[in-house]
Each structure stands twice: as C-alpha cells, then as structure tokens.
Design a protein around this motif. Structure first.
Motif, PDB file in Angstrom:
ATOM      1  N   GLN A 110       1.977 -13.235  10.694  1.00 20.87           N
ATOM      2  CA  GLN A 110       3.040 -14.198  10.972  1.00 20.87           C
ATOM      3  C   GLN A 110       3.499 -14.119  12.424  1.00 20.87           C
ATOM      4  O   GLN A 110       3.826 -15.139  13.029  1.00 20.87           O
ATOM      5  CB  GLN A 110       4.209 -13.997  10.017  1.00 20.87           C
ATOM      6  N   ALA A 111       3.508 -12.922  12.999  1.00 20.26           N
ATOM      7  CA  ALA A 111       3.868 -12.788  14.408  1.00 20.26           C
ATOM      8  C   ALA A 111       2.855 -13.503  15.297  1.00 20.26           C
ATOM      9  O   ALA A 111       3.221 -14.202  16.251  1.00 20.26           O
ATOM     10  CB  ALA A 111       3.954 -11.316  14.785  1.00 20.26           C
ATOM     11  N   GLU A 112       1.570 -13.375  14.961  1.00 16.51           N
ATOM     12  CA  GLU A 112       0.533 -14.063  15.726  1.00 16.51           C
ATOM     13  C   GLU A 112       0.635 -15.581  15.553  1.00 16.51           C
ATOM     14  O   GLU A 112       0.399 -16.334  16.491  1.00 16.51           O
ATOM     15  CB  GLU A 112      -0.854 -13.591  15.302  1.00 16.51           C
ATOM     16  N   ILE A 113       0.986 -16.015  14.360  1.00 12.47           N
ATOM     17  CA  ILE A 113       1.142 -17.453  14.105  1.00 12.47           C
ATOM     18  C   ILE A 113       2.307 -18.007  14.920  1.00 12.47           C
ATOM     19  O   ILE A 113       2.211 -19.082  15.520  1.00 12.47           O
ATOM     20  CB  ILE A 113       1.331 -17.723  12.598  1.00 12.47           C
ATOM     21  N   ILE A 114       3.394 -17.267  14.971  1.00 14.64           N
ATOM     22  CA  ILE A 114       4.557 -17.698  15.753  1.00 14.64           C
ATOM     23  C   ILE A 114       4.210 -17.718  17.237  1.00 14.64           C
ATOM     24  O   ILE A 114       4.577 -18.655  17.954  1.00 14.64           O
ATOM     25  CB  ILE A 114       5.773 -16.799  15.464  1.00 14.64           C
ATOM     26  N   ASN A 115       3.516 -16.704  17.713  1.00 11.92           N
ATOM     27  CA  ASN A 115       3.112 -16.684  19.122  1.00 11.92           C
ATOM     28  C   ASN A 115       2.187 -17.855  19.446  1.00 11.92           C
ATOM     29  O   ASN A 115       2.278 -18.455  20.509  1.00 11.92           O
ATOM     30  CB  ASN A 115       2.426 -15.368  19.477  1.00 11.92           C
ATOM     31  N   ALA A 116       1.284 -18.180  18.537  1.00 15.97           N
ATOM     32  CA  ALA A 116       0.361 -19.288  18.761  1.00 15.97           C
ATOM     33  C   ALA A 116       1.083 -20.632  18.722  1.00 15.97           C
ATOM     34  O   ALA A 116       0.640 -21.587  19.359  1.00 15.97           O
ATOM     35  CB  ALA A 116      -0.759 -19.264  17.727  1.00 15.97           C
ATOM     36  N   SER A 117       2.185 -20.713  17.997  1.00 21.24           N
ATOM     37  CA  SER A 117       2.922 -21.976  17.919  1.00 21.24           C
ATOM     38  C   SER A 117       3.565 -22.329  19.252  1.00 21.24           C
ATOM     39  O   SER A 117       3.916 -23.478  19.490  1.00 21.24           O
ATOM     40  CB  SER A 117       3.978 -21.925  16.822  1.00 21.24           C
ATOM     41  N   LYS A 118       3.693 -21.348  20.129  1.00 19.55           N
ATOM     42  CA  LYS A 118       4.277 -21.589  21.449  1.00 19.55           C
ATOM     43  C   LYS A 118       3.220 -21.926  22.491  1.00 19.55           C
ATOM     44  O   LYS A 118       3.533 -22.102  23.657  1.00 19.55           O
ATOM     45  CB  LYS A 118       5.067 -20.358  21.884  1.00 19.55           C
ATOM     46  N   ALA A 150      -0.706 -24.124  23.333  1.00 14.45           N
ATOM     47  CA  ALA A 150      -1.262 -25.464  23.146  1.00 14.45           C
ATOM     48  C   ALA A 150      -2.001 -25.607  21.824  1.00 14.45           C
ATOM     49  O   ALA A 150      -2.220 -26.717  21.352  1.00 14.45           O
ATOM     50  CB  ALA A 150      -2.208 -25.797  24.293  1.00 14.45           C
ATOM     51  N   LYS A 151      -2.418 -24.485  21.210  1.00 18.17           N
ATOM     52  CA  LYS A 151      -3.172 -24.538  19.950  1.00 18.17           C
ATOM     53  C   LYS A 151      -2.421 -23.786  18.853  1.00 18.17           C
ATOM     54  O   LYS A 151      -2.736 -22.636  18.549  1.00 18.17           O
ATOM     55  CB  LYS A 151      -4.552 -23.927  20.128  1.00 18.17           C
ATOM     56  N   PRO A 152      -1.441 -24.432  18.207  1.00 14.35           N
ATOM     57  CA  PRO A 152      -0.751 -23.742  17.113  1.00 14.35           C
ATOM     58  C   PRO A 152      -1.653 -23.618  15.891  1.00 14.35           C
ATOM     59  O   PRO A 152      -2.589 -24.392  15.703  1.00 14.35           O
ATOM     60  CB  PRO A 152       0.440 -24.650  16.823  1.00 14.35           C
ATOM     61  N   ILE A 153      -1.363 -22.634  15.073  1.00 17.24           N
ATOM     62  CA  ILE A 153      -2.146 -22.394  13.863  1.00 17.24           C
ATOM     63  C   ILE A 153      -1.508 -23.182  12.731  1.00 17.24           C
ATOM     64  O   ILE A 153      -0.465 -22.803  12.203  1.00 17.24           O
ATOM     65  CB  ILE A 153      -2.216 -20.888  13.552  1.00 17.24           C
ATOM     66  N   THR A 154      -2.158 -24.293  12.376  1.00 20.73           N
ATOM     67  CA  THR A 154      -1.618 -25.162  11.333  1.00 20.73           C
ATOM     68  C   THR A 154      -2.595 -25.364  10.189  1.00 20.73           C
ATOM     69  O   THR A 154      -2.230 -25.937   9.171  1.00 20.73           O
ATOM     70  CB  THR A 154      -1.258 -26.543  11.915  1.00 20.73           C
ATOM     71  N   THR A 155      -3.826 -24.901  10.358  1.00 17.28           N
ATOM     72  CA  THR A 155      -4.830 -25.075   9.310  1.00 17.28           C
ATOM     73  C   THR A 155      -5.386 -23.719   8.911  1.00 17.28           C
ATOM     74  O   THR A 155      -5.226 -22.727   9.623  1.00 17.28           O
ATOM     75  CB  THR A 155      -5.990 -25.956   9.797  1.00 17.28           C
ATOM     76  N   ASP A 156      -6.064 -23.722   7.771  1.00 19.68           N
ATOM     77  CA  ASP A 156      -6.701 -22.490   7.331  1.00 19.68           C
ATOM     78  C   ASP A 156      -7.873 -22.112   8.230  1.00 19.68           C
ATOM     79  O   ASP A 156      -8.206 -20.946   8.360  1.00 19.68           O
ATOM     80  CB  ASP A 156      -7.170 -22.617   5.881  1.00 19.68           C
ATOM     81  N   GLY A 157      -8.501 -23.094   8.860  1.00 20.19           N
ATOM     82  CA  GLY A 157      -9.591 -22.805   9.779  1.00 20.19           C
ATOM     83  C   GLY A 157      -9.108 -21.993  10.970  1.00 20.19           C
ATOM     84  O   GLY A 157      -9.746 -21.026  11.395  1.00 20.19           O
ATOM     85  N   ALA A 158      -7.962 -22.388  11.522  1.00 20.50           N
ATOM     86  CA  ALA A 158      -7.380 -21.634  12.630  1.00 20.50           C
ATOM     87  C   ALA A 158      -6.907 -20.262  12.150  1.00 20.50           C
ATOM     88  O   ALA A 158      -7.047 -19.265  12.874  1.00 20.50           O
ATOM     89  CB  ALA A 158      -6.226 -22.412  13.242  1.00 20.50           C
ATOM     90  N   LEU A 159      -6.360 -20.202  10.944  1.00 23.91           N
ATOM     91  CA  LEU A 159      -5.943 -18.920  10.381  1.00 23.91           C
ATOM     92  C   LEU A 159      -7.148 -18.017  10.158  1.00 23.91           C
ATOM     93  O   LEU A 159      -7.076 -16.805  10.392  1.00 23.91           O
ATOM     94  CB  LEU A 159      -5.189 -19.134   9.069  1.00 23.91           C
ATOM     95  N   TYR A 160      -8.270 -18.605   9.738  1.00 29.85           N
ATOM     96  CA  TYR A 160      -9.493 -17.824   9.523  1.00 29.85           C
ATOM     97  C   TYR A 160      -9.950 -17.175  10.824  1.00 29.85           C
ATOM     98  O   TYR A 160     -10.314 -16.000  10.841  1.00 29.85           O
ATOM     99  CB  TYR A 160     -10.584 -18.731   8.952  1.00 29.85           C
ATOM    100  N   SER A 161      -9.923 -17.924  11.921  1.00 32.57           N
ATOM    101  CA  SER A 161     -10.341 -17.339  13.195  1.00 32.57           C
ATOM    102  C   SER A 161      -9.372 -16.250  13.636  1.00 32.57           C
ATOM    103  O   SER A 161      -9.785 -15.233  14.207  1.00 32.57           O
ATOM    104  CB  SER A 161     -10.482 -18.417  14.266  1.00 32.57           C
ATOM    105  N   LEU A 162      -8.080 -16.423  13.362  1.00 34.54           N
ATOM    106  CA  LEU A 162      -7.103 -15.372  13.676  1.00 34.54           C
ATOM    107  C   LEU A 162      -7.365 -14.118  12.849  1.00 34.54           C
ATOM    108  O   LEU A 162      -7.328 -13.000  13.369  1.00 34.54           O
ATOM    109  CB  LEU A 162      -5.681 -15.888  13.417  1.00 34.54           C
ATOM    110  N   ILE A 163      -7.656 -14.302  11.572  1.00 30.93           N
ATOM    111  CA  ILE A 163      -7.945 -13.160  10.696  1.00 30.93           C
ATOM    112  C   ILE A 163      -9.204 -12.446  11.165  1.00 30.93           C
ATOM    113  O   ILE A 163      -9.256 -11.208  11.192  1.00 30.93           O
ATOM    114  CB  ILE A 163      -8.066 -13.629   9.223  1.00 30.93           C
ATOM    115  N   GLN A 164     -10.238 -13.208  11.548  1.00 29.11           N
ATOM    116  CA  GLN A 164     -11.464 -12.590  12.043  1.00 29.11           C
ATOM    117  C   GLN A 164     -11.201 -11.792  13.317  1.00 29.11           C
ATOM    118  O   GLN A 164     -11.774 -10.705  13.514  1.00 29.11           O
ATOM    119  CB  GLN A 164     -12.541 -13.659  12.292  1.00 29.11           C
TER     120      GLN A 164
END
Length: 181
Positions: free
Chosen positions: A60-68, A70-84
């Motif tokens: 969740q901290a990484e998701i919040i940082n990414a929301s600030k 140009a590429k916020p994490i809004t899909t599972d595809g973006a979440l998948y790359s973050l998890i990887q």
C-alpha cells in the motif's frame, strides 16, 4: 417582474428523455486483487498475522507513492509488476542474508516472498494461446524486412494492453517467430 416570473412558472418545458447507453466489454480488466488489499489488511490486523500485515502495508505504501507519479497503480497488471519488483528485491535480500549467515532474516524474507507470490498467482495472466495468436498476427502484419524483435514486441504489448503475461515465454516465442520467417 412578478408577471414574467408567473408566466415562466406556468409554461412547461418539454424535454426529450435522455437515452443512456451502457457498454459491456469482455476485454475490460477490472482489478481483482487491488480492491481487496484493504480488507486483507483488516483481516491480518484482526488475526495478528505480522508477515501478511507487513507485506500489505509495504504494498500500500508503494501504491500511494506511485499515485503521486505519472503512472499510478490502478489495475491488477500494474500491481502485478509491483509485486514482481518486490519479489525480486526480497530474493536479492535473501541471498545477501544467506551469505551473512542470518537465518532469522532469511526466514522472514522467505515468508514475505511466499505471501507476495500468493497475491501474484491470484492475478489473471494472459494465456499462452492468446500470446501465440498475438505474435503470429503481429508477424503477418509486418513486412519481411521490418520484422525485428522490437517491432513485434511493440505490437504484441499493444494487444496485451497492460495485462500481466509470462515475459520469458513471450520473448522466446518472438525470437522463434522472427527466426522462422
């Protein structure tokens, strides 16, 4: 003034009813895991599951940082790359801890990797048959002289549209398709 107002109130304005059109797309990628993270966090707090709690808080901290950015994490595809990315950093940390003979930290990182892999497995990926079809279509559309790895990869990634895919399989199949033709 009051006469004008009264006459306006008495007249009825006929407005055509608005027609609403809803579209359904079977290719839409609604997030499955991303909206569930908050409820998983609450469940981990209630059950006092520290490793899961730490992993979800880090995500969740990484998701919040990414929301600030140009590429916020809004899909599972973006979440998948973050998890990887998190899995890769944790496996690097495991190797360093093993070299330093810190078995307690190795065990802690391994638990985190297992939790991250559980989330990564729940995210739907592009099927290998669909990847094969996208690659063959991309190779057929390109002229003989313009069939390079980058051009085929660009067309295939455009067809995947941000959904997670097995990149090793994808790279291998593109190299085979370019080598054949």
């Amino acid at each position: 003034m009051s006469l004008v107002r009264n006459s306006l109130l008495r007249t009825r304005v006929n407005v055509a009813p608005r027609i609403t059109c809803l579209r359904f797309s079977s290719t839409s990628t609604e997030p499955i895991v991303l909206p569930r993270l908050q409820s998983d966090l609450k469940n981990a707090m209630r059950s006092k599951n520290k490793p899961t709690l730490n992993v979800i808080r880090a995500l969740q901290a990484e998701i919040i940082n990414a929301s600030k950015t140009a590429k916020p994490i809004t899909t599972d595809g973006a979440l998948y790359s973050l998890i990887q990315k998190q899995i890769k950093s944790s496996t690097t940390a495991i190797q360093e801890f093993e070299a330093a003979k810190r078995d307690d930290l190795v065990q802690k990182e391994q638990e985190q990797v297992d939790i991250l892999k559980k989330y990564a497995d729940e995210i739907p990926k592009v099927e290998e048959s669909e990847i094969d079809g996208l690659i063959s279509a991309a190779v057929e559309k390109l002229e003989e002289g313009k069939r390079t790895f980058g051009s085929v990869m660009g067309r295939v990634m455009g067809g995947i549209k941000g959904r997670p895919a097995d990149m090793e399989y994808l790279n291998k199949k593109i190299e085979e398709a370019i080598g054949k033709k």
